[in-house]
Motif scaffolding. Sequence first.
Motif, mmCIF file in Angstrom:
data_model
loop_
_atom_site.group_PDB
_atom_site.id
_atom_site.type_symbol
_atom_site.label_atom_id
_atom_site.label_comp_id
_atom_site.label_asym_id
_atom_site.label_seq_id
_atom_site.Cartn_x
_atom_site.Cartn_y
_atom_site.Cartn_z
ATOM 1 N N SER A 161 -48.980 -31.758 17.323
ATOM 2 C CA SER A 161 -47.743 -32.536 17.156
ATOM 3 C C SER A 161 -46.672 -31.703 16.453
ATOM 4 O O SER A 161 -45.802 -32.223 15.770
ATOM 5 C CB SER A 161 -48.013 -33.818 16.356
ATOM 6 O OG SER A 161 -48.672 -33.528 15.128
ATOM 7 N N LEU A 171 -42.006 -31.158 17.589
ATOM 8 C CA LEU A 171 -41.546 -32.335 18.332
ATOM 9 C C LEU A 171 -40.113 -32.663 17.911
ATOM 10 O O LEU A 171 -39.849 -32.851 16.719
ATOM 11 C CB LEU A 171 -42.459 -33.536 18.061
ATOM 12 C CG LEU A 171 -43.906 -33.412 18.552
ATOM 13 C CD1 LEU A 171 -44.696 -34.655 18.158
ATOM 14 C CD2 LEU A 171 -43.960 -33.194 20.064
ATOM 15 N N PRO A 172 -39.195 -32.761 18.855
ATOM 16 C CA PRO A 172 -37.783 -32.974 18.510
ATOM 17 C C PRO A 172 -37.535 -34.234 17.681
ATOM 18 O O PRO A 172 -36.655 -34.246 16.818
ATOM 19 C CB PRO A 172 -37.097 -33.087 19.886
ATOM 20 C CG PRO A 172 -38.010 -32.404 20.837
ATOM 21 C CD PRO A 172 -39.394 -32.610 20.320
ATOM 22 N N GLN A 173 -38.318 -35.291 17.918
ATOM 23 C CA GLN A 173 -38.035 -36.577 17.277
ATOM 24 C C GLN A 173 -38.392 -36.621 15.788
ATOM 25 O O GLN A 173 -38.034 -37.585 15.105
ATOM 26 C CB GLN A 173 -38.768 -37.710 18.008
ATOM 27 C CG GLN A 173 -40.295 -37.652 17.986
ATOM 28 C CD GLN A 173 -40.878 -36.934 19.182
ATOM 29 O OE1 GLN A 173 -40.305 -35.955 19.660
ATOM 30 N NE2 GLN A 173 -42.019 -37.420 19.674
ATOM 31 N N VAL A 174 -39.092 -35.599 15.281
ATOM 32 C CA VAL A 174 -39.441 -35.641 13.854
ATOM 33 C C VAL A 174 -38.876 -34.452 13.071
ATOM 34 O O VAL A 174 -39.331 -34.143 11.980
ATOM 35 C CB VAL A 174 -40.976 -35.712 13.660
ATOM 36 C CG1 VAL A 174 -41.512 -37.038 14.157
ATOM 37 C CG2 VAL A 174 -41.685 -34.546 14.334
ATOM 38 N N GLN A 175 -37.876 -33.798 13.618
ATOM 39 C CA GLN A 175 -37.230 -32.712 12.885
ATOM 40 C C GLN A 175 -36.177 -33.290 11.929
ATOM 41 O O GLN A 175 -35.714 -34.408 12.086
ATOM 42 C CB GLN A 175 -36.583 -31.721 13.857
ATOM 43 C CG GLN A 175 -37.542 -31.138 14.879
ATOM 44 C CD GLN A 175 -38.778 -30.496 14.266
ATOM 45 O OE1 GLN A 175 -38.682 -29.764 13.286
ATOM 46 N NE2 GLN A 175 -39.938 -30.794 14.846
ATOM 47 N N ASN A 176 -35.826 -32.486 10.919
ATOM 48 C CA ASN A 176 -34.780 -32.858 9.953
ATOM 49 C C ASN A 176 -35.092 -34.162 9.230
ATOM 50 O O ASN A 176 -34.230 -35.004 9.010
ATOM 51 C CB ASN A 176 -33.416 -32.952 10.650
ATOM 52 C CG ASN A 176 -33.053 -31.673 11.355
ATOM 53 O OD1 ASN A 176 -33.234 -30.581 10.805
ATOM 54 N ND2 ASN A 176 -32.579 -31.771 12.587
ATOM 55 N N GLU A 205 -40.446 -40.412 5.734
ATOM 56 C CA GLU A 205 -39.957 -40.761 7.079
ATOM 57 C C GLU A 205 -40.710 -39.959 8.137
ATOM 58 O O GLU A 205 -41.073 -40.491 9.199
ATOM 59 C CB GLU A 205 -38.453 -40.483 7.171
ATOM 60 C CG GLU A 205 -37.843 -40.874 8.509
ATOM 61 C CD GLU A 205 -36.384 -40.480 8.646
ATOM 62 O OE1 GLU A 205 -35.748 -40.918 9.626
ATOM 63 O OE2 GLU A 205 -35.887 -39.729 7.768
ATOM 64 N N TRP A 206 -40.953 -38.706 7.850
ATOM 65 C CA TRP A 206 -41.679 -37.818 8.764
ATOM 66 C C TRP A 206 -43.078 -38.364 9.036
ATOM 67 O O TRP A 206 -43.529 -38.470 10.180
ATOM 68 C CB TRP A 206 -41.717 -36.433 8.129
ATOM 69 C CG TRP A 206 -42.420 -35.348 8.863
ATOM 70 C CD1 TRP A 206 -41.924 -34.568 9.864
ATOM 71 C CD2 TRP A 206 -43.747 -34.872 8.611
ATOM 72 N NE1 TRP A 206 -42.865 -33.646 10.252
ATOM 73 C CE2 TRP A 206 -43.989 -33.808 9.504
ATOM 74 C CE3 TRP A 206 -44.754 -35.249 7.710
ATOM 75 C CZ2 TRP A 206 -45.189 -33.108 9.524
ATOM 76 C CZ3 TRP A 206 -45.954 -34.558 7.731
ATOM 77 C CH2 TRP A 206 -46.158 -33.506 8.637
ATOM 78 N N ASN A 226 -43.195 -41.719 11.163
ATOM 79 C CA ASN A 226 -42.992 -41.485 12.594
ATOM 80 C C ASN A 226 -44.222 -40.851 13.247
ATOM 81 O O ASN A 226 -44.634 -41.244 14.343
ATOM 82 C CB ASN A 226 -41.765 -40.598 12.819
ATOM 83 C CG ASN A 226 -40.470 -41.379 12.743
ATOM 84 O OD1 ASN A 226 -40.001 -41.929 13.738
ATOM 85 N ND2 ASN A 226 -39.891 -41.445 11.562
ATOM 86 N N GLU A 273 -47.580 -42.772 14.304
ATOM 87 C CA GLU A 273 -47.612 -43.473 15.595
ATOM 88 C C GLU A 273 -48.184 -42.581 16.698
ATOM 89 O O GLU A 273 -48.648 -43.071 17.722
ATOM 90 C CB GLU A 273 -46.212 -43.963 15.967
ATOM 91 C CG GLU A 273 -45.663 -45.015 15.014
ATOM 92 C CD GLU A 273 -46.589 -46.221 14.886
ATOM 93 O OE1 GLU A 273 -47.038 -46.728 15.936
ATOM 94 O OE2 GLU A 273 -46.881 -46.621 13.744
#
Length: 459
Positions: A79, A82-87, A92-93, A96, A99
Amino acid sequence: MSSLFIKNASSIVTCSENDAVYNSANILIENGVITYIGEMAEKETLIKEKNADRVIDASGYFVYPGLINTHHHLFQIFSRNLPQVQNMELFEWLTNLYEIWKNLNSEVVYYSSITAMGELLKTGCTTCFDHHYLFPNNNAEGIIDSQFRAAKDLGIRMYASRGSMDLSKKDGGLPPDSVVQPLDVILKDCQRVVEKYHDNSKYSMNMVALAPCAPFNVSEELLKQSAILARDLKVRLHTHLCETKDEEVYVKEKFNMRPLEYMESLGWVGNDVWYAHGIHFNEKELKFLADTKTGVAHCPISNMKLSSGVCNIPEMLKLGVPVGLAVDGSASNDGSNMLEEMRVCYLLHRLNSSNNAPSAYDILKMATKGGAEVLGRDDIGSLEVGKAGDLFMIDMRRLEMVGADFDSKSILCTIGWKNTVDYTIVNGKVVSEKGKLTSIDEEKIYKLAYETERKYLNM
């Protein structure tokens, strides 16, 4: 008796107590143990060479103790990037990624472990500690077993943990209900894993620690009972602590204590305990860690990526806190390369602490001898007679190393080398040679790992 003779090494950096460095020297490893290191007479060299099962001519090579990774999450390699969990920062990381991680199974863990530990081996790491704390409902069986199978297939020295979580969102924690377990289930499997895999003999290839995840996703009772069980079973304790300010706020609000004070109240200090990260300890707490010999696994790249802060390594080393280096989970790194970790560590502390920062050689010792101390081992971490035959070798006769060979103790941090090494040797056996793992079919494993990852991510 199996034997490996390494001859004519240009430089052997031992990381021993007296910081010995040998030039134009040899190493003899018999039955996985170093039995000779130094400069032999020509006749003696010929005799040793003739009698060895394998001889490696190390002319032009620099030789180092195998690196020791003191904190990882091998499953996270599937994993990473993955673009959706950068920055994002830690809480919060995690929220996400849970899931995705809730779909883990033993097959995913096997191939992610092969992938991550394969990268570690190729880049000079010979001992890997992994912190696995996530056991999805209906898929929990066989996860730790898969890690040990992967380690055996690769030939790496494995220090696993039976991690745990028992606080889900409904209890005020971060994970979903599907990845936490009841206390009795956790403790029963902790005992099973220790009894099945933990080998505390000298030169052990398999060890186990108990490792509840963190104060924000495990209960007070789980931490307390884990400490009692670990001491009963004579194994070590590990968890995340003082990684972020959010964690500090959480513990203060819930228990009216700072994180370390809270852990101390539950029996979580001593020379059989080490924490991952340890960024936000105050000065008094650092002295307490030093006095109790409670260790810290330093994860600079992960800490930088998640904006968690900078660990006070200069003060820890000054006070005598046991400190090892670690890559952390591959999703927060996003790799498994201890050589890269070393150089980033060196540069980060030079930037942050200037002349008070640890030297390049200090960082190398942190990644070798320091890691051994954190894991409670005196049989690895340096190249000396009687120590395990764990080492790696880099051929300096290449364009990118011209003019870089003036100080073999410092080069890995000052110049840096994050590519594959030329040889990695574990327990006296060559497990990676010229950038290729020797015990597996890499092309076949790559295809199987790729297919497993895509299925796991529903891609």
